[in-house]
Structures are given as structure tokens and as C-alpha cells.
Scaffold this active site. Structure first.
Site, mmCIF file in Angstrom:
data_model
loop_
_atom_site.group_PDB
_atom_site.id
_atom_site.type_symbol
_atom_site.label_atom_id
_atom_site.label_comp_id
_atom_site.label_asym_id
_atom_site.label_seq_id
_atom_site.Cartn_x
_atom_site.Cartn_y
_atom_site.Cartn_z
ATOM 1 N N LYS A 1 0.841 -1.208 0.000
ATOM 2 C CA LYS A 1 0.000 0.000 0.000
ATOM 3 C C LYS A 1 0.875 1.257 0.000
ATOM 4 O O LYS A 1 0.601 2.208 -0.726
ATOM 5 C CB LYS A 1 -0.953 -0.020 1.215
ATOM 6 N N GLN B 1 -4.675 -1.503 9.343
ATOM 7 C CA GLN B 1 -4.580 -2.841 8.748
ATOM 8 C C GLN B 1 -5.209 -3.876 9.676
ATOM 9 O O GLN B 1 -4.935 -3.899 10.883
ATOM 10 C CB GLN B 1 -3.093 -3.170 8.475
ATOM 11 N N ASP C 1 -10.965 2.705 3.453
ATOM 12 C CA ASP C 1 -11.265 1.267 3.304
ATOM 13 C C ASP C 1 -12.755 1.046 3.011
ATOM 14 O O ASP C 1 -13.144 -0.036 2.572
ATOM 15 C CB ASP C 1 -10.925 0.517 4.604
HETATM 16 N N1 GUN Z 1 -6.697 -6.872 5.849
HETATM 17 C C1 GUN Z 1 -6.916 -7.631 4.762
HETATM 18 N N2 GUN Z 1 -7.492 -6.891 3.783
HETATM 19 C C2 GUN Z 1 -7.616 -5.630 4.276
HETATM 20 C C3 GUN Z 1 -8.113 -4.413 3.732
HETATM 21 O O1 GUN Z 1 -8.593 -4.325 2.592
HETATM 22 N N3 GUN Z 1 -8.044 -3.334 4.563
HETATM 23 C C4 GUN Z 1 -7.551 -3.397 5.818
HETATM 24 N N4 GUN Z 1 -7.541 -2.285 6.555
HETATM 25 N N5 GUN Z 1 -7.076 -4.518 6.354
HETATM 26 C C5 GUN Z 1 -7.107 -5.617 5.573
#
Ligand code: GUN
Length: 284
Positions: A52, A96, A119
Site C-alpha cells: 500500500k 490494517q 477502506d
Molecule cells: N486486511 C486484509 N485486507 C484488508 C483491507 O482491505 N483493509 C484493511 N484495513 N485490512 C485488511
């Protein structure tokens, strides 16, 4: 042979479009900043978080990293989120998941300001999605829509079956497909006769969380299959929820694993980050 839907290429195309957009905004003095919070050091989470941050750098978005220890208290994390909510330099906040067990994930998600919820997990974002209001879209299902559209696959009027009903994939996927005028069925672990329901699908979206579970007995001839799963098989190779070798003789198009849905999630996260600053040049 089926058409292979190239998520890597489509994701790059989207990121390149976003990069051009961000360049213009930057020239107008407008910048976006994503705050990324990781609690603990789960190796998979570290890979996702690094990807990311890399994508932010590619697109031209600033990112700020917060790495907190595994034993961080819920209150400490909530306080940090609140501080970032109030920080005018921060446009998006990403915590996350999964979080360590002492922290209530729902509480954390609800604490993120809906205006910075890149998100798309906050109940306000979810509500906006279902009533068709503008808001942040959950990244993986939004990525699936882009994969279909950019591959020239029509959604309107199609029978779409989603296998899986998670808050992150299955449920928002249903809302987005409805928005595209598809007829939508959501199947799950308690669904009776899953095979015959899956076989109705013109577009089958699989987010069941079981390696190579879907074989050709679940698929109508000529269906499009989108595989949201990600696992390691007995040979330690990455694979999805769909047994792609088995289904290749019946599907018309399919996403590979890796290189299908995965790269799209990050591209759509970048889109949500850019969304936080879109249109500001007109207002400046
Ligand atoms: N953990 C696995 N996929 C995601 C996601 O799309 N966003 C976040 N914040 N955590 C994750």
C-alpha cells in the site's frame, strides 16, 4: 481456452490514470496523505502494508506509517485514530486488519471519521453504498467491478452469484452489482445445494475462503468467474478458491491467482485516497 482477466495490467492502468490526476492536483498545490497503521508484525500484514505504501509512492500520494507493538492497548489505538481524524494534513486513515485480540476491530472502524474511511468499512460508508449515495467503496468489490467493466463484460441484467457473505467482500459486492443492475444471489456456508445455485450464474464471484473449492460442477458453460481467494496449495504455490485447471474447459473468462483480484484492491484504495482531494482545485 478462457479469456484470462489480467488484474495486474488493469490495476496498473488505474494507477497510471490516478498518477496523472494526482500530478495535476499537486501542481495546483493539493496533496493527499494516507495514514497507515499496523499493530504488531504479522508477516502477511507487513507485506500488504508495504504494498500500500509503495502504491502511494507510485501514484504520488504521501503516506505516513504508524507501526505499533503487538501489545498496544485499544485506547492507545483509538487515541491515535482520533488524533489523525483531527489532523488536517491527513486525508485517509487505514488500520490494517486483523488486529490483536485485545482490540475490538469494530470499535476501531467506527472511530475512523467517515470522511477519511478509505477502506469503506465504517457503517456510514456501508449505509451510503446500500442507498446509492456517494461515499467510499470497499476496495476489493469495487476492484471486481472495474475488472469486469474494463474487460468489456456487461453486468446489467446478468445473473450474478456471490459465494461468501463477509462485510469486506460478499455483502458490499452484492450492493455494487445491484447498483450495476445485475440480478444478485448471495450464497454462503449454510446455502443448500450450492452447486445448482452457482450454476445459475453468468458471473460467479467466489469469496469462500477454501482453496480450490470450486470445480466445474459449480459452473455454467460460458460463465465468467472471479476468484477472490488466496491460499497456498500442497506445493506451496499460490492458488484461489477456484480450481482453475478443472474449470478452464467451461468458463469463458476467469481471474488468475495471483494477478487477478489481488492487485485491484490496492488500485481501488488509491482511488479512494484520490477521491479525498478530487474537485478541490475548483474550490481552491
Ligand atoms: N486486511 C486484509 N485486507 C484488508 C483491507 O482491505 N483493509 C484493511 N484495513 N485490512 C485488511
Amino acid at each position: 481456452m478462457p479469456y484470462i482477466i489480467d488484474g495486474k495490467a488493469i490495476s496498473k492502468q488505474i494507477k497510471d490514470e490516478l498518477r496523472d490526476e494526482v500530478e495535476k492536483l499537486t501542481e495546483a498545490g493539493i496533496n493527499a496523505c494516507l495514514a497507515v497503521i499496523q499493530v504488531g508484525n504479522d508477516p502477511a500484514s507487513t507485506v500488504y502494508v508495504n504494498n500500500k505504501k509503495k502504491a502511494c509512492a507510485y501514484v504520488g500520494i504521501n503516506s505516513r506509517s504508524y507501526e505499533l507493538p503487538e501489545d498496544t492497548s485499544e485506547q492507545t489505538l483509538l487515541d491515535l485514530v482520533q488524533k489523525l481524524n483531527e489532523d488536517p494534513e491527513v486525508n485517509g486513515i487505514l488500520v490494517q486488519l486483523p488486529l490483536p485480540k485485545q482490540i475490538d476491530e469494530d470499535k476501531v472502524i467506527r472511530t475512523i471519521s467517515p470522511d477519511k474511511d478509505v477502506d469503506g468499512f465504517h457503517p456510514v460508508s456501508v449505509g451510503r453504498l446500500w442507498i446509492g449515495e456517494k461515499g467510499f467503496l470497499s476496495c476489493t468489490p469495487a476492484g471486481v467491478i472495474q475488472l469486469l467493466k474494463r474487460s468489456g463484460i456487461e453486468i446489467e441484467g446478468k445473473e450474478c452469484v456471490i459465494i461468501g457473505r463477509s462485510n469486506i467482500v460478499g455483502k458490499p459486492m452484492a450492493a455494487l452489482l445491484l447498483r450495476e443492475n445485475a440480478t444478485v444471489t448471495v450464497a454462503h456456508s449454510k446455502t443448500k445445494d450450492l452447486k445448482s445455485i452457482a450454476k445459475r450464474a453468468d458471473i460467479l464471484i467466489v469469496a469462500i475462503g477454501k482453496a480450490k473449492f470450486i470445480t466445474k460442477d459449480y459452473i455454467k458453460e460460458g460463465a465468467v468467474v472471479i476468484d477472490v481467494g488466496m491460499h497456498r496449495d500442497e506445493q506451496n504455490h499460490l492458488c484461489g478458491d477456484v480450481d482453475c485447471e478443472d474449470v478452464s474447459s467451461v468458463v469463458s473468462a476467469i481471474t488468475p491467482v495471483p494477478g487477478g483480484v489481488g492487485p485491484m484492491t490496492i488500485a481501488m484504495l488509491m482511488n479512494n485516497c484520490v477521491e479525498t482531494i478530487r474537485g478541490r482545485e475548483e474550490r481552491a
